[in-house]
Enzyme design. Structure first.
Site, short mmCIF file in Angstrom:
data_model
loop_
_atom_site.label_atom_id
_atom_site.label_comp_id
_atom_site.label_asym_id
_atom_site.label_seq_id
_atom_site.Cartn_x
_atom_site.Cartn_y
_atom_site.Cartn_z
N ASP A 3 33.57 36.34 43.66
CA ASP A 3 32.22 36.62 44.84
C ASP A 3 30.87 36.78 44.94
O ASP A 3 30.58 37.85 43.84
CB ASP A 3 32.80 37.38 46.21
CG ASP A 3 34.07 37.20 46.35
OD1 ASP A 3 35.12 37.17 45.30
OD2 ASP A 3 34.87 39.09 46.57
N GLU A 172 39.63 38.92 54.15
CA GLU A 172 38.01 39.57 52.96
C GLU A 172 36.78 39.60 53.51
O GLU A 172 36.89 38.15 54.05
CB GLU A 172 38.77 38.96 51.34
CG GLU A 172 40.10 39.65 50.60
CD GLU A 172 40.51 38.91 49.53
OE1 GLU A 172 40.94 39.88 48.68
OE2 GLU A 172 40.38 37.97 49.06
C1 FRU Z 1 37.81 38.36 47.02
C2 FRU Z 1 38.22 39.55 46.26
C3 FRU Z 1 37.41 40.87 47.72
C4 FRU Z 1 37.26 42.25 46.35
C5 FRU Z 1 36.39 40.93 45.29
C6 FRU Z 1 37.31 41.51 43.86
O1 FRU Z 1 37.63 36.87 46.33
O2 FRU Z 1 39.70 39.36 46.16
O3 FRU Z 1 37.91 41.57 48.96
O4 FRU Z 1 36.44 43.07 46.73
O5 FRU Z 1 37.79 40.01 45.34
O6 FRU Z 1 36.36 41.45 43.10
#
Ligand code: FRU
Length: 417
Positions: A3, A172
């Site tokens: 992300d 998310e």
């Molecule tokens: C989304 C996610 C988020 C989390 C991060 C962990 O891709 O699962 O929810 O904060 O990646 O790397």
């Protein structure tokens, strides 16, 4: 990396942090890597911004610029909010007094805890309506909204989600963005995305600083490709722009894509807006205007990094191929206004049963022109007016060097060398 995190703009510089594993090429050891840019195109690596501590590893989150020193860390302090993943997921804060280069963790961490196992990805923004800050957090299959005067103490206001949109996975990386008198709530979901795995749905509605009310009935997606996830927007962007960047992959195969020396890239930046078509409201994504500056001149055949502009005249089919008979086809049907992208024969599709696929979308109001951004292993197809976009990875074993097109006029631009 996965992300994009903590994106903000200050004093002429865009900052982009990202979920990063400094010690390996698959998801683990989450840390905030950091990069900066003055033009959203050329990015500079910066030193690691936030590293794990004894509460756990550092998951996704956001940054704000505290112009009025509401938190007491100093005027224009950059304040980062992120999830720490340890025995459970908790929300933490760190601040920077050097414009986002280095961060000091707040000694009152964690600032928010919850019973829910999935409790993460805080997005914080200033809200004039309540003269205070809001935070939106993903909790299980809902979003929770909080408010605060000082960025440290947060009051729960309301939840949103039950009965709305797609619930086939965990919610998310939220964002809540004001466009005039309407708001758009971005909700990344995994799995359960429109074409399987990860994707970004959104809700258009009203928000008073306490409660978000969706005024939309159906499920809508921000991008109709398979590789567009964890989308969030920049804080404090100039001219009130809503500039979004996504992680260009999908958790169905994000750890296994056949790349060397790197794993994953972000999408090109997109400017979000609300538009009306077919008697409905949508959130559109236009390629950010900065991308025009990447054009180096017109070329005859596609290069590894190019932009194809296709002016649609009739039913359109565009085929990009190489000498190994690997190809992708992008097609648009004038009558049904459906845009399709087929990558079933795009090259290496062997690493995941979910990769060979055709994505499609009905472009609200129809399309007159496409802008297709081709890079080494990604293709982002935009309706030029931003009414639809489709982001897909491709792994040709040799670059696509031929273009054939019917039903449209094409111009190819070489992009930054
Ligand atoms: C989304 C996610 C988020 C989390 C991060 C962990 O891709 O699962 O929810 O904060 O990646 O790397």
């Amino acid at each position: 990396m996965n992300d994009p995190n903590g994106m903000f703009y200050l004093n002429g510089v865009y900052h982009l942090y990202y979920q990063w594993n400094p010690y390996g090429s698959q998801w683990e050891n989450m840390t905030w890597g950091h990069s900066s840019s003055t033009d959203l195109i050329n990015w500079k690596h910066e030193p690691t911004a936030i590293e794990r501590d004894n509460l756990g590893t550092i998951f996704s989150g956001s940054c704000i610029v505290d112009k009025n020193n509401t938190a007491g860390f100093g005027q224009n302090a950059v304040v980062a909010f992120y999830t720490t993943e340890g025995r459970n997921q908790v929300q933490c804060l760190a601040y920077s007094t050097d414009g986002g280069k280095t961060f000091t963790k707040y000694d009152g961490n964690p600032i928010l805890t919850d019973e829910n196992r999935d409790f993460r990805d805080p997005k914080v923004f200033w809200n004039d309506q309540i003269n205070a800050w809001n935070m939106i957090l993903a909790v299980g299959q809902e979003m929770k909204i909080y408010s605060s005067k000082n960025l440290k103490d947060w009051t729960f206001e309301s939840s949103f989600g039950s009965g709305f949109g797609c619930h086939d996975g965990v919610w998310e990386c939220p964002d809540l963005i004001k466009f005039g008198d309407k708001w758009v709530l971005l909700c990344n979901i995994n799995p359960g995305g429109i074409f399987g795995g990860s994707a970004t749905q959104y809700f258009i509605g009203d928000f008073d600083g306490k409660k978000f009310v969706s005024t939309q009935k159906d499920t809508k997606w921000l991008d109709y490709g398979k590789d567009h996830y964890a989308t969030v927007t920049f804080s404090n962007a100039p001219d009130n722009r809503k500039i979004a960047i996504a992680w260009m992959s999908n958790w169905q195969y994000g750890n296994n894509v056949p790349t060397k020396q790197f794993r994953s890239a972000n999408s090109v930046p997109r400017d979000l807006f609300i538009f009306e078509a077919d008697g409905d409201k949508f959130c559109g994504s236009k390629p950010s205007p900065e991308l025009l500056k990447m054009r180096q001149g017109v070329i005859k055949t596609p290069s590894e990094t190019c932009e194809i502009v296709a002016t649609i005249k009739d039913n359109t089919q565009i085929k990009l191929s190489n000498s190994k008979n690997e190809y992708v086809t992008i097609s648009y049907d004038k009558k049904s206004q459906v845009l399709k992208f087929d990558r079933k024969h795009s090259g290496d599709v062997s690493f995941s049963k979910d990769f060979a696929f055709e994505t499609s979308v009905k472009v609200p109001g129809g399309s007159k022109e496409l802008r297709i951004f081709v890079d080494k292993c990604s293709i982002e197809v935009f309706d030029s007016e931003g009414k639809a976009v489709m982001t897909n990875l491709v792994f040709p074993t040799e670059k696509y060097s031929q273009l054939s097109a019917t039903g449209c006029k094409t111009v190819i631009y070489q992009l930054v060398k």
